[in-house]
Design a protein around this motif. Structure first.
Motif, short mmCIF file in Angstrom:
data_model
loop_
_atom_site.label_atom_id
_atom_site.label_comp_id
_atom_site.label_asym_id
_atom_site.label_seq_id
_atom_site.Cartn_x
_atom_site.Cartn_y
_atom_site.Cartn_z
N ILE A 123 36.51 39.39 30.90
CA ILE A 123 35.22 39.88 31.40
C ILE A 123 35.36 40.41 32.82
O ILE A 123 34.89 41.51 33.14
CB ILE A 123 34.14 38.77 31.33
CG1 ILE A 123 33.79 38.47 29.88
CG2 ILE A 123 32.90 39.16 32.13
CD1 ILE A 123 32.89 37.25 29.69
N ALA A 124 36.02 39.64 33.68
CA ALA A 124 36.19 40.07 35.08
C ALA A 124 36.97 41.38 35.14
O ALA A 124 36.61 42.30 35.88
CB ALA A 124 36.89 38.98 35.88
N ALA A 125 38.05 41.48 34.36
CA ALA A 125 38.85 42.71 34.34
C ALA A 125 38.04 43.87 33.76
O ALA A 125 38.12 45.00 34.26
CB ALA A 125 40.13 42.48 33.54
N ALA A 126 37.25 43.60 32.72
CA ALA A 126 36.45 44.65 32.08
C ALA A 126 35.39 45.19 33.03
O ALA A 126 35.13 46.40 33.06
CB ALA A 126 35.80 44.12 30.81
N ILE A 127 34.78 44.32 33.83
CA ILE A 127 33.81 44.79 34.82
C ILE A 127 34.52 45.68 35.83
O ILE A 127 34.02 46.76 36.18
CB ILE A 127 33.08 43.61 35.49
CG1 ILE A 127 32.15 42.94 34.47
CG2 ILE A 127 32.30 44.07 36.73
CD1 ILE A 127 31.54 41.64 34.94
N GLY B 20 48.17 38.96 34.36
CA GLY B 20 48.52 40.37 34.59
C GLY B 20 48.55 41.17 33.31
O GLY B 20 48.07 42.31 33.25
N LYS B 21 49.09 40.57 32.25
CA LYS B 21 49.15 41.23 30.94
C LYS B 21 47.74 41.48 30.42
O LYS B 21 47.44 42.56 29.90
CB LYS B 21 49.96 40.35 29.99
CG LYS B 21 50.06 40.88 28.57
CD LYS B 21 51.00 40.05 27.70
CE LYS B 21 50.49 38.66 27.48
NZ LYS B 21 51.31 37.90 26.50
N LEU B 22 46.88 40.49 30.56
CA LEU B 22 45.50 40.63 30.12
C LEU B 22 44.80 41.75 30.89
O LEU B 22 44.15 42.62 30.30
CB LEU B 22 44.74 39.31 30.30
CG LEU B 22 43.25 39.33 29.97
CD1 LEU B 22 43.02 39.62 28.50
CD2 LEU B 22 42.62 38.00 30.35
N ALA B 23 44.94 41.75 32.21
CA ALA B 23 44.30 42.79 33.03
C ALA B 23 44.81 44.17 32.65
O ALA B 23 44.03 45.13 32.55
CB ALA B 23 44.53 42.51 34.51
N ALA B 24 46.11 44.30 32.42
CA ALA B 24 46.68 45.59 32.03
C ALA B 24 46.13 46.05 30.69
O ALA B 24 45.76 47.23 30.52
CB ALA B 24 48.21 45.49 31.99
N ALA B 25 46.07 45.13 29.72
CA ALA B 25 45.57 45.49 28.39
C ALA B 25 44.08 45.82 28.42
O ALA B 25 43.64 46.76 27.75
CB ALA B 25 45.85 44.35 27.41
N VAL B 26 43.31 45.10 29.21
CA VAL B 26 41.88 45.39 29.35
C VAL B 26 41.70 46.77 29.98
O VAL B 26 40.88 47.57 29.53
CB VAL B 26 41.16 44.30 30.18
CG1 VAL B 26 39.77 44.76 30.60
CG2 VAL B 26 41.07 43.00 29.38
N ASN C 175 37.91 44.20 46.98
CA ASN C 175 39.05 45.04 46.60
C ASN C 175 39.01 46.37 47.34
O ASN C 175 40.05 46.86 47.80
CB ASN C 175 39.07 45.32 45.10
CG ASN C 175 39.44 44.13 44.24
OD1 ASN C 175 39.36 44.22 43.03
ND2 ASN C 175 39.84 43.02 44.83
N ILE C 176 37.85 46.92 47.49
CA ILE C 176 37.71 48.19 48.21
C ILE C 176 37.90 47.97 49.71
O ILE C 176 38.61 48.73 50.38
CB ILE C 176 36.34 48.85 47.92
CG1 ILE C 176 36.25 49.22 46.44
CG2 ILE C 176 36.11 50.06 48.82
CD1 ILE C 176 37.32 50.18 45.94
N TRP C 177 37.29 46.93 50.24
CA TRP C 177 37.39 46.67 51.68
C TRP C 177 38.85 46.48 52.12
O TRP C 177 39.32 47.14 53.04
CB TRP C 177 36.56 45.46 52.10
CG TRP C 177 36.80 45.10 53.53
CD1 TRP C 177 37.56 44.08 54.01
CD2 TRP C 177 36.32 45.79 54.68
NE1 TRP C 177 37.59 44.08 55.38
CE2 TRP C 177 36.83 45.14 55.82
CE3 TRP C 177 35.52 46.91 54.87
CZ2 TRP C 177 36.56 45.56 57.12
CZ3 TRP C 177 35.24 47.32 56.16
CH2 TRP C 177 35.76 46.65 57.27
N ALA D 177 42.23 38.58 38.07
CA ALA D 177 42.13 39.59 37.00
C ALA D 177 41.37 40.82 37.48
O ALA D 177 41.79 41.96 37.25
CB ALA D 177 41.48 38.99 35.76
N ALA D 178 40.26 40.60 38.16
CA ALA D 178 39.48 41.72 38.69
C ALA D 178 40.26 42.48 39.75
O ALA D 178 40.23 43.73 39.79
CB ALA D 178 38.16 41.21 39.28
N SER D 179 41.00 41.78 40.58
CA SER D 179 41.75 42.42 41.67
C SER D 179 42.95 43.21 41.16
O SER D 179 43.34 44.20 41.77
CB SER D 179 42.20 41.37 42.69
OG SER D 179 41.08 40.80 43.32
N ILE D 180 43.55 42.76 40.06
CA ILE D 180 44.65 43.52 39.47
C ILE D 180 44.14 44.88 39.03
O ILE D 180 44.74 45.92 39.35
CB ILE D 180 45.30 42.75 38.30
CG1 ILE D 180 46.01 41.49 38.81
CG2 ILE D 180 46.28 43.65 37.54
CD1 ILE D 180 46.38 40.51 37.70
#
Length: 169
Positions: A40-44, A153-159, A78-80, A121-124
């Motif tokens: 969810i975090a990565a998807a957002i 990391g794998k989850l974030a990449a796949a998302v 992440n942007i800051w 996950a969101a930061s990746i």
């Protein structure tokens, strides 16, 4: 969108993405409800409401809310911190960011380790070097393993890849 609809939305040429995403959610060192919330975090962060919806049914409401909270905060930080790195200005780096992160202090209402997984996950996906390294360091203090870090990391990449593919379908 549920997981079957999600699977069907991924083109056959991207079968490897589906297999990676499925493995990250169901066969990793992370508990399935934590993996789904990290999704969810990565998807957002990837800007995919369809994936948020698909993952939400795989976790608890508390974990889903914490993941959303983590992604919201990381959307700013992440942007800051990427901005600070890109600007490479010593004087600017002395300025406090003045970004409200009160929910970070409460871990979004869940176990600190889980919240850190969601922020990572969101930061990746957000591609923030400082945030990624900071959250990895914090997770190591909390006892996370290298294999679990790989799984995040794998989850974030796949998302991230899935979010792009479903936009094409």
């Amino acid at each position: 969108m549920d997981m079957l609809q999600l699977r069907d939305a991924i083109p056959s040429y991207a079968k490897d993405v589906w297999i990676t995403l499925d493995g990250a959610l169901n066969r990793s060192g992370l508990a399935p409800e934590v993996a789904a919330a990290a999704g969810i975090a990565a998807a957002i962060s990837a800007g995919s409401p369809q994936l948020v919806e698909a993952f939400q049914g795989l976790t608890t409401e508390a974990e889903a809310t914490a993941a959303k909270t983590a992604a919201a905060i990381m959307g700013m930080t992440n942007i800051w911190y990427s901005y600070l790195e890109l600007a490479d200005d010593a004087e600017l780096k002395t300025q406090p960011p003045q970004i409200r992160m009160q929910a970070y202090a409460t871990h979004g209402g869940v176990e600190k380790k889980h919240f850190e997984i969601y922020t990572l996950a969101a930061s990746i996906v957000g591609k923030c070097r400082g945030c990624v390294t900071g959250h990895i360091a914090e997770l190591k203090k909390l006892g996370i393993t290298a294999a679990e870090l790989r799984d995040i990391g794998k989850l974030a990449a796949a998302v991230n890849a899935t979010s792009k593919l479903i936009k094409l379908s």
